[in-house]
Scaffold this motif. Structure first.
Motif, PDB file in Angstrom:
ATOM      1  N   ALA A   1       0.380  -1.125  -0.351  1.00 58.69           N
ATOM      2  CA  ALA A   1       0.093  -0.016   0.149  1.00 58.69           C
ATOM      3  C   ALA A   1       0.641   1.286  -0.181  1.00 58.69           C
ATOM      4  CB  ALA A   1      -1.093  -0.254   0.989  1.00 58.69           C
ATOM      5  N   GLN A   2       2.221   1.279   0.205  1.00 61.19           N
ATOM      6  CA  GLN A   2       2.814   2.311   0.513  1.00 61.19           C
ATOM      7  C   GLN A   2       2.468   2.637  -0.905  1.00 61.19           C
ATOM      8  OE1 GLN A   2       6.872   0.865   1.303  1.00 61.19           O
ATOM      9  NE2 GLN A   2       6.546  -0.033   1.809  1.00 61.19           N
ATOM     10  N   PRO A   3       2.605   4.680  -0.577  1.00 60.26           N
ATOM     11  CA  PRO A   3       3.398   5.313   1.010  1.00 60.26           C
ATOM     12  C   PRO A   3       2.067   5.673   1.347  1.00 60.26           C
ATOM     13  CG  PRO A   3       2.725   7.088  -0.957  1.00 60.26           C
ATOM     14  CD  PRO A   3       2.647   5.712  -2.061  1.00 60.26           C
ATOM     15  N   ASP A   4       0.481   4.958   1.229  1.00 60.32           N
ATOM     16  CA  ASP A   4      -0.579   4.910   2.113  1.00 60.32           C
ATOM     17  C   ASP A   4      -0.477   4.166   2.895  1.00 60.32           C
ATOM     18  OD1 ASP A   4      -2.284   6.680   0.203  1.00 60.32           O
ATOM     19  OD2 ASP A   4      -1.869   4.851  -1.222  1.00 60.32           O
ATOM     20  N   SER A   5      -1.418   4.321   3.838  1.00 60.75           N
ATOM     21  CA  SER A   5      -0.867   3.196   5.646  1.00 60.75           C
ATOM     22  C   SER A   5      -2.485   1.932   4.463  1.00 60.75           C
ATOM     23  CB  SER A   5      -2.156   4.029   6.594  1.00 60.75           C
ATOM     24  OG  SER A   5      -1.356   5.159   6.616  1.00 60.75           O
ATOM     25  N   LEU A   6      -2.137   1.123   5.317  1.00 61.25           N
ATOM     26  CA  LEU A   6      -2.845  -0.232   5.682  1.00 61.25           C
ATOM     27  C   LEU A   6      -4.238  -0.580   5.953  1.00 61.25           C
ATOM     28  CD1 LEU A   6      -3.253  -2.492   3.288  1.00 61.25           C
ATOM     29  CD2 LEU A   6      -1.370  -3.671   4.589  1.00 61.25           C
ATOM     30  N   ALA A   7      -5.369  -1.016   5.981  1.00 60.02           N
ATOM     31  CA  ALA A   7      -6.094  -1.711   7.106  1.00 60.02           C
ATOM     32  C   ALA A   7      -6.602  -2.848   6.169  1.00 60.02           C
ATOM     33  CB  ALA A   7      -6.970  -0.522   7.170  1.00 60.02           C
ATOM     34  N   LEU A   8      -6.697  -3.596   7.265  1.00 56.67           N
ATOM     35  CA  LEU A   8      -6.868  -5.132   7.322  1.00 56.67           C
ATOM     36  C   LEU A   8      -8.089  -5.494   7.656  1.00 56.67           C
ATOM     37  CD1 LEU A   8      -6.375  -8.066   5.998  1.00 56.67           C
ATOM     38  CD2 LEU A   8      -4.422  -8.153   7.745  1.00 56.67           C
ATOM     39  N   TYR A   9      -8.842  -6.422   8.089  1.00 53.95           N
ATOM     40  CA  TYR A   9      -9.617  -7.622   8.429  1.00 53.95           C
ATOM     41  C   TYR A   9     -10.599  -8.793   8.422  1.00 53.95           C
ATOM     42  CZ  TYR A   9     -14.985  -8.642   9.570  1.00 53.95           C
ATOM     43  OH  TYR A   9     -15.950  -9.506  10.097  1.00 53.95           O
ATOM     44  N   CYS A  10     -10.484  -8.946   9.148  1.00 51.01           N
ATOM     45  CA  CYS A  10      -9.755 -10.790   8.556  1.00 51.01           C
ATOM     46  C   CYS A  10     -11.739 -11.225   9.557  1.00 51.01           C
ATOM     47  CB  CYS A  10      -8.978 -11.564   8.979  1.00 51.01           C
ATOM     48  SG  CYS A  10      -8.172 -12.992   8.496  1.00 51.01           S
ATOM     49  N   HIS A  11     -12.530 -12.223   8.750  1.00 50.79           N
ATOM     50  CA  HIS A  11     -14.102 -12.846   9.244  1.00 50.79           C
ATOM     51  C   HIS A  11     -13.686 -14.455   9.059  1.00 50.79           C
ATOM     52  CE1 HIS A  11     -18.006 -12.571  10.657  1.00 50.79           C
ATOM     53  NE2 HIS A  11     -18.095 -12.899   9.405  1.00 50.79           N
ATOM     54  N   SER A  12     -14.389 -15.055  10.379  1.00 51.81           N
ATOM     55  CA  SER A  12     -14.465 -16.172  10.652  1.00 51.81           C
ATOM     56  C   SER A  12     -15.349 -16.253  10.473  1.00 51.81           C
ATOM     57  CB  SER A  12     -12.726 -16.631  11.374  1.00 51.81           C
ATOM     58  OG  SER A  12     -13.717 -18.229  11.560  1.00 51.81           O
ATOM     59  N   PRO A  13     -16.281 -17.442  10.758  1.00 50.15           N
ATOM     60  CA  PRO A  13     -17.504 -17.204  11.219  1.00 50.15           C
ATOM     61  C   PRO A  13     -17.650 -18.599  12.508  1.00 50.15           C
ATOM     62  CG  PRO A  13     -17.239 -19.221  10.092  1.00 50.15           C
ATOM     63  CD  PRO A  13     -15.756 -18.305   9.599  1.00 50.15           C
ATOM     64  N   TRP A  14     -16.391 -18.855  13.378  1.00 53.26           N
ATOM     65  CA  TRP A  14     -16.434 -19.369  14.458  1.00 53.26           C
ATOM     66  C   TRP A  14     -14.883 -19.631  14.582  1.00 53.26           C
ATOM     67  CZ3 TRP A  14     -11.932 -22.641  12.706  1.00 53.26           C
ATOM     68  CH2 TRP A  14     -11.585 -22.506  11.342  1.00 53.26           C
TER      69      TRP A  14
ATOM     70  N   GLN B   1     -13.443  -0.327   9.479  1.00 50.62           N
ATOM     71  CA  GLN B   1     -14.630  -0.144   8.859  1.00 50.62           C
ATOM     72  C   GLN B   1     -14.974  -0.253   7.517  1.00 50.62           C
ATOM     73  OE1 GLN B   1     -16.192   3.094  11.245  1.00 50.62           O
ATOM     74  NE2 GLN B   1     -16.879   2.416  13.273  1.00 50.62           N
ATOM     75  N   MET B   2     -14.095   0.364   7.189  1.00 55.25           N
ATOM     76  CA  MET B   2     -14.361   0.103   5.429  1.00 55.25           C
ATOM     77  C   MET B   2     -14.029  -1.320   4.626  1.00 55.25           C
ATOM     78  SD  MET B   2     -15.545   3.055   3.997  1.00 55.25           S
ATOM     79  CE  MET B   2     -15.901   4.523   4.726  1.00 55.25           C
TER      80      MET B   2
ATOM     81  N   ALA C   1     -11.506 -11.768   3.646  1.00 57.23           N
ATOM     82  CA  ALA C   1     -10.398 -10.626   4.080  1.00 57.23           C
ATOM     83  C   ALA C   1     -11.186  -9.675   3.756  1.00 57.23           C
ATOM     84  CB  ALA C   1      -9.181 -11.967   4.055  1.00 57.23           C
ATOM     85  N   ALA C   2     -10.390  -8.698   3.549  1.00 55.94           N
ATOM     86  CA  ALA C   2     -10.436  -7.300   2.739  1.00 55.94           C
ATOM     87  C   ALA C   2      -9.248  -6.603   3.664  1.00 55.94           C
ATOM     88  CB  ALA C   2     -11.337  -6.611   2.996  1.00 55.94           C
ATOM     89  N   ALA C   3      -8.548  -5.787   2.208  1.00 55.86           N
ATOM     90  CA  ALA C   3      -7.015  -4.672   2.710  1.00 55.86           C
ATOM     91  C   ALA C   3      -8.257  -3.095   2.291  1.00 55.86           C
ATOM     92  CB  ALA C   3      -6.483  -5.403   2.527  1.00 55.86           C
ATOM     93  N   VAL C   4      -7.493  -2.132   3.085  1.00 55.99           N
ATOM     94  CA  VAL C   4      -7.294  -0.939   2.427  1.00 55.99           C
ATOM     95  C   VAL C   4      -6.560  -0.077   2.239  1.00 55.99           C
ATOM     96  CG1 VAL C   4      -8.722   1.475   2.299  1.00 55.99           C
ATOM     97  CG2 VAL C   4      -9.991  -1.107   2.133  1.00 55.99           C
ATOM     98  N   ALA C   5      -6.501   0.242   1.375  1.00 54.73           N
ATOM     99  CA  ALA C   5      -4.769   1.424   1.217  1.00 54.73           C
ATOM    100  C   ALA C   5      -5.570   2.554   1.162  1.00 54.73           C
ATOM    101  CB  ALA C   5      -4.221   1.273  -0.218  1.00 54.73           C
TER     102      ALA C   5
ATOM    103  N   GLN D   1      -8.903   9.497   2.034  1.00 57.91           N
ATOM    104  CA  GLN D   1      -9.063   9.016   0.446  1.00 57.91           C
ATOM    105  C   GLN D   1      -8.621   7.261   0.934  1.00 57.91           C
ATOM    106  OE1 GLN D   1      -6.825  11.653  -0.941  1.00 57.91           O
ATOM    107  NE2 GLN D   1      -8.314  12.804  -1.926  1.00 57.91           N
ATOM    108  N   VAL D   2      -9.744   6.842  -0.668  1.00 55.92           N
ATOM    109  CA  VAL D   2      -9.363   5.338  -0.820  1.00 55.92           C
ATOM    110  C   VAL D   2      -8.552   5.012  -1.582  1.00 55.92           C
ATOM    111  CG1 VAL D   2      -9.843   3.132  -1.059  1.00 55.92           C
ATOM    112  CG2 VAL D   2     -10.561   4.242   0.901  1.00 55.92           C
ATOM    113  N   ALA D   3      -7.240   4.655  -2.158  1.00 54.56           N
ATOM    114  CA  ALA D   3      -6.217   4.024  -3.489  1.00 54.56           C
ATOM    115  C   ALA D   3      -6.296   3.154  -3.831  1.00 54.56           C
ATOM    116  CB  ALA D   3      -4.824   4.274  -2.424  1.00 54.56           C
ATOM    117  N   GLY D   4      -6.903   2.150  -2.904  1.00 56.31           N
ATOM    118  CA  GLY D   4      -7.199   0.666  -3.805  1.00 56.31           C
ATOM    119  C   GLY D   4      -8.098  -0.223  -1.927  1.00 56.31           C
ATOM    120  N   PHE D   5      -8.143  -1.165  -2.533  1.00 60.28           N
ATOM    121  CA  PHE D   5      -8.813  -2.214  -1.765  1.00 60.28           C
ATOM    122  C   PHE D   5      -8.746  -3.669  -2.963  1.00 60.28           C
ATOM    123  CE2 PHE D   5     -13.033  -1.134  -4.174  1.00 60.28           C
ATOM    124  CZ  PHE D   5     -13.068  -2.419  -4.049  1.00 60.28           C
ATOM    125  N   PHE D   6      -9.098  -4.694  -1.999  1.00 61.06           N
ATOM    126  CA  PHE D   6      -9.095  -5.429  -2.536  1.00 61.06           C
ATOM    127  C   PHE D   6     -10.094  -7.079  -1.482  1.00 61.06           C
ATOM    128  CE2 PHE D   6      -5.345  -7.446  -0.277  1.00 61.06           C
ATOM    129  CZ  PHE D   6      -5.785  -8.509   0.403  1.00 61.06           C
TER     130      PHE D   6
END
Length: 285
Positions: free
Chosen positions: A171-184, A222-223, A207-211, A273-278
């Motif tokens: 994600a450089q030079p931006d920051s990176l946020a991560l969320y990982c979800h499991s049902p158990w 939250q994003m 899983a989702a990540a945001v730059a 500002q969101v530069a990218g995500f997956f």
């Protein structure tokens, strides 16, 4: 194996060595007894013999199981303190979620994901980089390749196990946020998160990540939750979709945590500002 042979084997093996080998490897008790008997009670030699046998049997089983569907499994994600703007992700698939919950499955996934980070993060260009299967399966975990380790696990659990998608996200030079979800929740004996300099491995089915830049870490997290829940396909679009439920542009979607507002408006108000995500779902075709 006959009962007389098992009893003779037990009499020549110390209980301490047997329990040590069993706890270290996770192989069945009878296999551990047999290994110690063949190796004159030497735990290290017995472990090597078990690993070699499991690998050989695993390759043979893998050939037979290759056509069986593997629709369960986990995503493993490593984001390190030393490089917080980057992450590595690996998908490890199996046939049942019983196997996905086990310590051996999660240990292999964690070690493989950390090896992925070791070998690819430093040279990764900006954005998402997919790792080819041949390079992925050639990763070294200790003295063995990832392909051999997967074969060994197949030999142990008797299920088809597949290394799926693998990627690194820079994600450089931006920051990176991560969320990982499991049902158990993981089983009590499951692999603990590796809180070390090599980075912790998080497990989940989604899983989702945001730059991003600006705003707050909380909003960025939250994003990521929103992206897991609403599955946007792109960042923006020239025109909004007439049907809000079918909108696939992130900035034009109703915000998951406050559906009276659009994501784009929430971000603008927060100065983010969101530069990218997956977004990935394990075993998604």
């Amino acid at each position: 194996m006959r009962l007389s042979q098992i009893l003779a084997m037990c009499s020549s093996i110390s209980k301490q060595a047997l329990m040590q080998l069993r706890q270290t490897t996770g192989y069945p008790m009878l296999a551990c007894r047999q290994a110690l008997s063949r190796c004159n009670g030497d735990v290290s030699e017995a472990k090597a013999w078990l690993d070699e046998r499991a690998q050989a049997e695993g390759w043979a089983k893998a050939e037979k199981l290759i056509d069986r569907t593997a629709r369960q499994g986990l995503l493993g994600i490593v984001q390190r303190v030393a490089s917080p703007n980057c992450l590595s992700l690996l998908e490890l698939r199996c046939e049942t979620d019983f196997v996905a919950r086990t310590a051996r499955f999660q240990t292999l996934l964690s070690e493989a994901c950390n090896s992925l980070a070791d070998n690819f993060i430093a040279s990764a260009p900006q954005g998402v980089t997919l790792v080819p299967q041949d390079r992925l399966l050639g990763l070294k975990l200790g003295g063995s390749s990832l392909a051999d380790c997967v074969a060994s696990l197949v030999g142990s659990v008797g299920e088809n196990i597949i290394c799926g998608r693998a990627l690194v996200f820079n994600a450089q030079p931006d920051s990176l946020a991560l969320y990982c979800h499991s049902p158990w929740q993981a089983e009590p004996d499951a692999h603990p998160l590796q809180q070390s300099e090599t980075g912790s491995c998080q497990f989940g089915r989604y899983a989702a990540a945001v730059a991003y830049s600006g705003g707050s870490e909380q909003l960025a997290y939250q994003m990521c939750q929103h992206i897991v829940g609403r599955n946007p396909a792109r960042l923006d679009s020239p025109q909004p979709n007439p049907d809000p439920e079918s909108e696939d542009a992130l900035l034009r979607q109703e915000f998951l945590l406050n559906e009276t507002r659009l994501v784009g408006d929430v971000l603008q108000e927060a100065g983010m500002q969101v530069a990218g995500f997956f977004r990935l779902k394990c075993a998604e075709e």
